[in-house]
Design a protein around this motif. Structure first.
Motif, short mmCIF file in Angstrom:
data_model
loop_
_atom_site.label_atom_id
_atom_site.label_comp_id
_atom_site.label_asym_id
_atom_site.label_seq_id
_atom_site.Cartn_x
_atom_site.Cartn_y
_atom_site.Cartn_z
N LYS A 1 -49.69 -20.73 86.23
CA LYS A 1 -51.06 -21.11 85.35
C LYS A 1 -50.69 -20.71 83.88
O LYS A 1 -51.90 -19.16 83.34
CB LYS A 1 -52.03 -20.93 85.61
N ASN B 1 -47.74 -25.84 80.09
CA ASN B 1 -48.92 -25.64 79.79
C ASN B 1 -48.79 -25.87 78.43
O ASN B 1 -49.54 -25.08 77.61
CB ASN B 1 -50.12 -24.24 80.54
N HIS C 1 -53.89 -18.33 81.38
CA HIS C 1 -54.85 -18.13 81.80
C HIS C 1 -54.84 -16.42 82.26
O HIS C 1 -55.89 -16.48 82.00
CB HIS C 1 -54.97 -18.42 83.53
#
Length: 385
Positions: A217, A224, A360
């Motif tokens: 993440k 990503n 994140h």
């Protein structure tokens, strides 16, 4: 009697302490800027699967700027006790309004009738948003990080002559499960009875599970590349990475194991070196994950929507700001919410920032940039009042 726990690897300017009798909790708190009285207060609220420790890199800068900075292990997490996380137990203590009560009780215990800002990341972001919505007299500004806030759920209107029907199960879950590559949404996976045991007894161990989860993440996982979704549909949701929309038959440890970084990548990681990750893994090995998973269950069950509808139509009117990683899918995971936050849910939004080089875990991946953004927002929020 509380067992003796190992010390937390903290910068010297941050201390660990406990505060008793906070809405039924003995709350573990990290604190910076405690050396002198009379400072304005900031409250920092972490998300999942994190801890107050997640704020260790921004707390010193905020304290150096003159703030008393308070970061608790929230209900269900870490060294805070007084909560029960039995899957078959009572979910009411984990509902959003009670989490706001926890926050209010904590700042009151420190003697504050007002705090300059409540700052929340991940699942801490909606808690911070609800703090500002429900008690704007106490929480005088709000920063939401990595999870935008679209406003309270709406009440049904014009139903006197055409009563509303009971809400059916969201058809997107059945549609996800019947895709050519069957999928499931992680919120609903986290709400299953099996999720805690899957992670607590992960085949690779809790430490390697968390390493892969945080990596997957983060901006370190080069795939990503988030963008807005067109609709809340199975086809659109299936474009999300598997840590959000999982393969139907896989657990979360199995999902992230496929993206486990190699030893060289781990050794090169500066934002979460292995000795810091070891604190997370030791805490979650000790407590399990169910305390945090109860928060997801409150949301997916819909059991507390009626309570939240009490504030239907209300907006966040204190100065607000949004900060996320540019490589964070969390900004867009629910279509339209990022836009609704800016146009409807917040009436005094000073800025929104997507920080390059962060996924994140924005305040851990890019703490210097986040600290500057927070301090700039706090200056502007003070001037706007």
């Amino acid at each position: 009697m509380t067992p003796t726990l190992p010390p937390i690897p903290l910068p010297p300017s941050i201390r660990s302490r406990y505060v008793e009798d906070i809405n039924g909790l003995r709350m573990h708190v990290l604190e910076a800027g405690f050396e002198s009285k009379g400072r304005p207060c900031l409250l920092l609220l972490h998300g999942f699967p994190e801890l107050a420790y997640s704020w260790r890199k921004v707390m010193p800068a905020l304290a150096e700027a003159g703030y008393h900075v308070i970061a608790p292990d929230q209900r269900g997490y870490g060294r805070t006790t007084g909560w029960q996380a039995d899957y078959d137990g009572d979910l009411h203590p984990f509902r959003l309004t009670n989490l706001v009560r926890d926050a209010l009780g904590l700042v009151s215990a420190f003697g504050y009738r007002q705090v300059d800002a409540v700052i929340g990341h991940d699942f801490g972001s909606p808690v911070a948003a609800w703090c500002a919505l429900i008690r704007p007299d106490v929480f005088r500004a709000v920063v939401m990080m990595s999870a935008p806030f679209g406003g309270p759920p709406s009440l049904p209107f014009n139903t006197a002559d055409a009563p509303t029907r009971p809400q059916a199960e969201d058809p997107v879950h059945r549609a996800l499960a019947t895709l050519p590559r069957p999928r499931k949404h992680y919120h609903w996976y986290y709400s299953t009875r099996e999720a805690n045991a899957d992670m607590h007894r992960a085949p690779q161990g809790v430490h390697d599970f968390l390493r892969a989860y945080y990596h997957h993440k983060s901006a370190d996982w080069k795939a990503n590349k988030p963008h807005p979704l067109k609709a809340w549909s199975a086809e659109e949701l299936a474009t999300l990475p598997t840590y959000y929309v999982m393969d139907l038959a896989k657990t979360m440890p199995e999902t992230v194991a496929e993206e486990m970084p190699d030893p060289a990548v781990i050794a090169a990681n500066r934002w979460l070196p292995d000795d810091e990750l070891a604190f997370y893994s030791s805490e979650y090995t000790r407590t399990g994950f169910q305390g945090g998973l109860q928060w997801y269950r409150c949301g997916t069950s819909g059991a507390f929507n009626a309570e939240l509808q009490t504030w239907s139509g209300r907006t966040i009117d204190v100065p607000s700001c949004f900060i996320s990683g540019k490589q964070d899918w969390g900004t867009y995971q629910r279509p339209g919410v990022f836009e609704a936050m800016q146009t409807r849910a917040c009436t005094a939004m000073i800025g929104y920032h997507l920080v390059d080089g962060a996924g994140h875990w924005v305040q851990q991946e890019q703490p210097a940039k986040v600290s500057l953004l927070l301090l700039d927002f706090l200056r502007k929020a003070t001037a706007a009042r």
